[in-house]
Design an enzyme around this catalytic site. Structure first.
Site, PDB file in Angstrom:
ATOM      1  N   HIS A  56       0.922  -1.287   0.106  1.00 54.99           N
ATOM      2  CA  HIS A  56      -0.220   0.062  -0.087  1.00 54.99           C
ATOM      3  C   HIS A  56       0.965   1.114   0.055  1.00 54.99           C
ATOM      4  O   HIS A  56       2.229   1.096  -0.315  1.00 54.99           O
ATOM      5  CB  HIS A  56      -0.889  -0.133   1.381  1.00 54.99           C
ATOM      6  N   TRP A  91       2.388   5.052   5.071  1.00 51.26           N
ATOM      7  CA  TRP A  91       1.603   4.529   5.800  1.00 51.26           C
ATOM      8  C   TRP A  91       1.586   2.983   6.532  1.00 51.26           C
ATOM      9  O   TRP A  91       1.581   2.733   7.526  1.00 51.26           O
ATOM     10  CB  TRP A  91      -0.065   4.827   5.563  1.00 51.26           C
ATOM     11  N   TYR A 142       3.828   5.979  -3.784  1.00 47.80           N
ATOM     12  CA  TYR A 142       2.976   7.243  -4.198  1.00 47.80           C
ATOM     13  C   TYR A 142       3.738   8.416  -4.430  1.00 47.80           C
ATOM     14  O   TYR A 142       4.898   8.634  -3.688  1.00 47.80           O
ATOM     15  CB  TYR A 142       2.051   7.250  -2.873  1.00 47.80           C
ATOM     16  N   GLU A 177      -1.727   4.762 -12.505  1.00 49.80           N
ATOM     17  CA  GLU A 177      -3.031   5.011 -12.982  1.00 49.80           C
ATOM     18  C   GLU A 177      -3.400   6.137 -13.407  1.00 49.80           C
ATOM     19  O   GLU A 177      -3.940   7.081 -12.638  1.00 49.80           O
ATOM     20  CB  GLU A 177      -4.062   4.321 -11.773  1.00 49.80           C
ATOM     21  N   TYR A 181     -10.731  -4.088 -10.374  1.00 52.55           N
ATOM     22  CA  TYR A 181     -11.450  -4.357  -9.004  1.00 52.55           C
ATOM     23  C   TYR A 181     -12.504  -5.102  -9.162  1.00 52.55           C
ATOM     24  O   TYR A 181     -13.682  -4.730  -9.745  1.00 52.55           O
ATOM     25  CB  TYR A 181     -11.689  -3.255  -8.188  1.00 52.55           C
ATOM     26  N   GLU A 226      -1.869  -4.575 -10.792  1.00 54.07           N
ATOM     27  CA  GLU A 226      -2.627  -4.224  -9.518  1.00 54.07           C
ATOM     28  C   GLU A 226      -4.332  -4.748  -9.928  1.00 54.07           C
ATOM     29  O   GLU A 226      -4.677  -4.679 -10.725  1.00 54.07           O
ATOM     30  CB  GLU A 226      -2.776  -2.665  -9.324  1.00 54.07           C
ATOM     31  N   TRP A 265      -3.629  -6.140  -4.680  1.00 55.14           N
ATOM     32  CA  TRP A 265      -3.678  -5.028  -3.818  1.00 55.14           C
ATOM     33  C   TRP A 265      -4.414  -5.287  -2.802  1.00 55.14           C
ATOM     34  O   TRP A 265      -5.635  -5.803  -2.745  1.00 55.14           O
ATOM     35  CB  TRP A 265      -4.450  -3.665  -4.649  1.00 55.14           C
ATOM     36  N   LYS A 295      -5.103  -2.036   6.759  1.00 58.59           N
ATOM     37  CA  LYS A 295      -6.074  -0.703   6.812  1.00 58.59           C
ATOM     38  C   LYS A 295      -7.465  -1.576   6.939  1.00 58.59           C
ATOM     39  O   LYS A 295      -7.917  -2.695   6.388  1.00 58.59           O
ATOM     40  CB  LYS A 295      -5.751  -0.104   5.707  1.00 58.59           C
ATOM     41  N   GLU A 298     -10.048  -2.135   5.279  1.00 58.62           N
ATOM     42  CA  GLU A 298     -10.732  -2.174   4.049  1.00 58.62           C
ATOM     43  C   GLU A 298     -10.604  -3.443   3.400  1.00 58.62           C
ATOM     44  O   GLU A 298      -9.650  -4.266   3.649  1.00 58.62           O
ATOM     45  CB  GLU A 298     -10.148  -1.031   3.045  1.00 58.62           C
TER      46      GLU A 298
HETATM   47  C1  DCB Z   1      -6.502   2.345  -7.496  1.00 63.80           C
HETATM   48  C2  DCB Z   1      -5.188   2.819  -6.775  1.00 63.80           C
HETATM   49  C3  DCB Z   1      -4.783   2.588  -5.525  1.00 63.80           C
HETATM   50  C4  DCB Z   1      -6.073   2.446  -4.900  1.00 63.80           C
HETATM   51  C5  DCB Z   1      -7.040   1.329  -5.345  1.00 63.80           C
HETATM   52  C6  DCB Z   1      -8.416   0.965  -4.662  1.00 63.80           C
HETATM   53  O1  DCB Z   1      -7.357   3.375  -7.669  1.00 63.80           O
HETATM   54  F1  DCB Z   1      -3.934   2.470  -7.790  1.00 63.80           F
HETATM   55  O2  DCB Z   1      -4.050   3.278  -4.892  1.00 63.80           O
HETATM   56  O3  DCB Z   1      -5.901   2.138  -3.420  1.00 63.80           O
HETATM   57  O4  DCB Z   1      -6.957   1.130  -6.868  1.00 63.80           O
HETATM   58  O5  DCB Z   1      -9.131   2.207  -4.629  1.00 63.80           O
HETATM   59  C7  DCB Z   1      -6.583   2.941  -2.487  1.00 63.80           C
HETATM   60  C8  DCB Z   1      -6.507   2.266  -1.044  1.00 63.80           C
HETATM   61  C9  DCB Z   1      -7.133   3.221  -0.082  1.00 63.80           C
HETATM   62  C10 DCB Z   1      -6.675   4.624  -0.179  1.00 63.80           C
HETATM   63  C11 DCB Z   1      -6.623   5.146  -1.525  1.00 63.80           C
HETATM   64  C12 DCB Z   1      -5.915   6.556  -1.923  1.00 63.80           C
HETATM   65  O6  DCB Z   1      -7.008   1.103  -1.096  1.00 63.80           O
HETATM   66  O7  DCB Z   1      -6.756   2.706   1.155  1.00 63.80           O
HETATM   67  O8  DCB Z   1      -7.126   5.643   0.576  1.00 63.80           O
HETATM   68  O9  DCB Z   1      -6.061   4.158  -2.661  1.00 63.80           O
HETATM   69  O10 DCB Z   1      -4.603   6.507  -1.637  1.00 63.80           O
HETATM   70  C13 DCB Z   1      -8.510   3.492  -8.115  1.00 63.80           C
HETATM   71  C14 DCB Z   1      -8.740   2.181  -9.214  1.00 63.80           C
HETATM   72  C15 DCB Z   1      -9.762   2.208  -9.913  1.00 63.80           C
HETATM   73  C16 DCB Z   1     -10.709   3.330  -9.868  1.00 63.80           C
HETATM   74  C17 DCB Z   1     -10.354   4.265  -9.149  1.00 63.80           C
HETATM   75  C18 DCB Z   1      -9.302   4.312  -8.181  1.00 63.80           C
HETATM   76  N1  DCB Z   1     -11.803   3.502 -10.804  1.00 63.80           N
HETATM   77  N2  DCB Z   1      -9.276   5.215  -7.046  1.00 63.80           N
HETATM   78  O11 DCB Z   1     -12.207   2.465 -11.602  1.00 63.80           O
HETATM   79  O12 DCB Z   1     -12.578   4.253 -10.714  1.00 63.80           O
HETATM   80  O13 DCB Z   1      -9.950   6.571  -7.436  1.00 63.80           O
HETATM   81  O14 DCB Z   1      -8.530   5.529  -6.365  1.00 63.80           O
END
Ligand code: DCB
Length: 329
Positions: free
Chosen positions: A60, A64, A91, A164, A227, A253, A287, A292, A294
């Protein structure tokens, strides 16, 4: 001068960490057997031109959850989870490299641990809220030049140049491809042949422009992220088309949750995706290594490193992923 000092201090860390290389296990999915990886058509191959597959876990945000990653935890993940690759999600924003340059020392420590453990390691420039990779292109060039200078002779290293890209106005043709060509040529000046993974539009899901306008360098792969609670059959069908167009895909990922990293776990949908990836021998990284609260985290909330060593502390997703990694394919 500042740059020279910083390269020298990184070099010092590299030298001091490399001296007690542990006895390597005789596993044929690790680096000592497979060596420099290469891309042939849509296939990832080892140094002998045999099709080869990487499977592993992503960190992650290092700021953090970086404490969960050490030589010992990587060794446990290698020996008892069967991973042959670890992804370092560095990051750029959100307490990342841009405001906290020192995070690169953590990156170097993890790379060194992976090398000692005979594992592949992906260095991921984790853009996300900074949706356009061009925003920090100068910083990216400097960072990857340093990393490539240190590790150009190590077959372990894989570069992922932008996590991304996202946002409707960020396109492959106008934004991402030009960035990728700049970064690839920066890295290639130093490291001639390592695998480079390139991010794709809309959070690594839209390959329409990639298919008609790929990058002309060797050993390039394109990132697909999904996802399983959010991205389903429509994306699978798109990827079938992309593979048919001879575009090599690397899943750097994916999560068992929805796209926000939470909800689920979506077992049925995850099984479907993994079966699809098996058919095409596509490499994948889950991932994420975090505790955390989640559902995509492999550990139960706030368990620290315990869950890596003791299944009682694994999350539902962690148990599922461990099982899938241990299954030979
Ligand atoms: C991606 C990112 C990754 C993110 C995960 C899950 O973002 F590469 O950094 O991880 O997928 O969302 C999340 C963590 C959280 C954290 C957040 C911000 O799990 O704990 O708070 O990052 O650091 C995606 C992937 C796909 C999409 C949107 C996101 N989508 N996004 O398809 O809309 O907005 O983060």
């Amino acid at each position: 001068m500042k740059k020279i000092i910083s390269v020298l201090s990184l070099l010092l860390i590299l030298l001091t960490c490399g001296c007690h290389k542990e006895l390597q296990t005789e596993k044929n999915d690790l680096v000592s057997y497979n060596g420099n990886l290469q891309v042939n058509g849509i296939n990832l191959q080892n140094q002998y031109g045999e099709n080869f597959r990487l499977k592993g876990i992503s960190s992650h945000n290092l700021y953090w959850f970086g404490d969960l990653i050490s030589y010992d935890t990587l060794k446990e993940l290698r020996d008892n989870w069967n991973i042959n690759v670890f992804r370092i999600a560095m990051y750029t924003e959100e307490e990342g490299y841009i405001n906290n340059n020192n995070i690169k020392y953590k990156v170097v420590n993890i790379i060194n641990a992976a090398i000692k453990l005979d594992m592949y390691v992906i260095v991921d420039w984790h853009i996300l809220s900074d949706n356009d990779p061009n925003i920090y292109i100068e910083e990216a060039k400097e960072f990857f030049s340093e990393i490539a200078t240190l590790y150009k002779d190590k077959p372990n290293i894989i570069y992922e140049i932008c996590n991304e890209p996202n946002g409707e106005d960020i396109t492959w043709n106008n934004d991402i491809k030009p960035y990728a060509e700049t970064l690839i040529s920066t890295i290639r000046e130093i490291d001639e042949d390592a695998i480079i993974i390139v991010g794709t539009p809309n959070y690594c899901q839209d390959f329409d422009e990639v298919v008609t306008n790929p990058v002309y360098y060797k050993n390039i792969m394109y990132a697909l992220h999904f996802y399983t609670g959010t991205h389903k059959d429509k994306l699978i069908e798109h990827i079938r088309f992309v593979l048919g167009a001879n575009i090599p895909i690397f899943v750097s990922e994916w999560g068992t949750s929805t796209a926000n990293g939470n909800d689920g776990v979506f077992f049925e949908e995850s099984n479907k995706w993994l079966e699809f990836l098996d058919i095409y021998n596509i490499s994948w990284i889950n991932w994420s290594l975090s505790d955390k609260n989640e559902s995509s985290a492999i550990l139960q909330p706030d368990t620290g490193i315990l869950g890596i060593f003791d299944d009682n502390y694994l999350s539902t997703s962690g148990k599922y992923i461990k099982n899938k990694l241990k299954k030979k394919s």
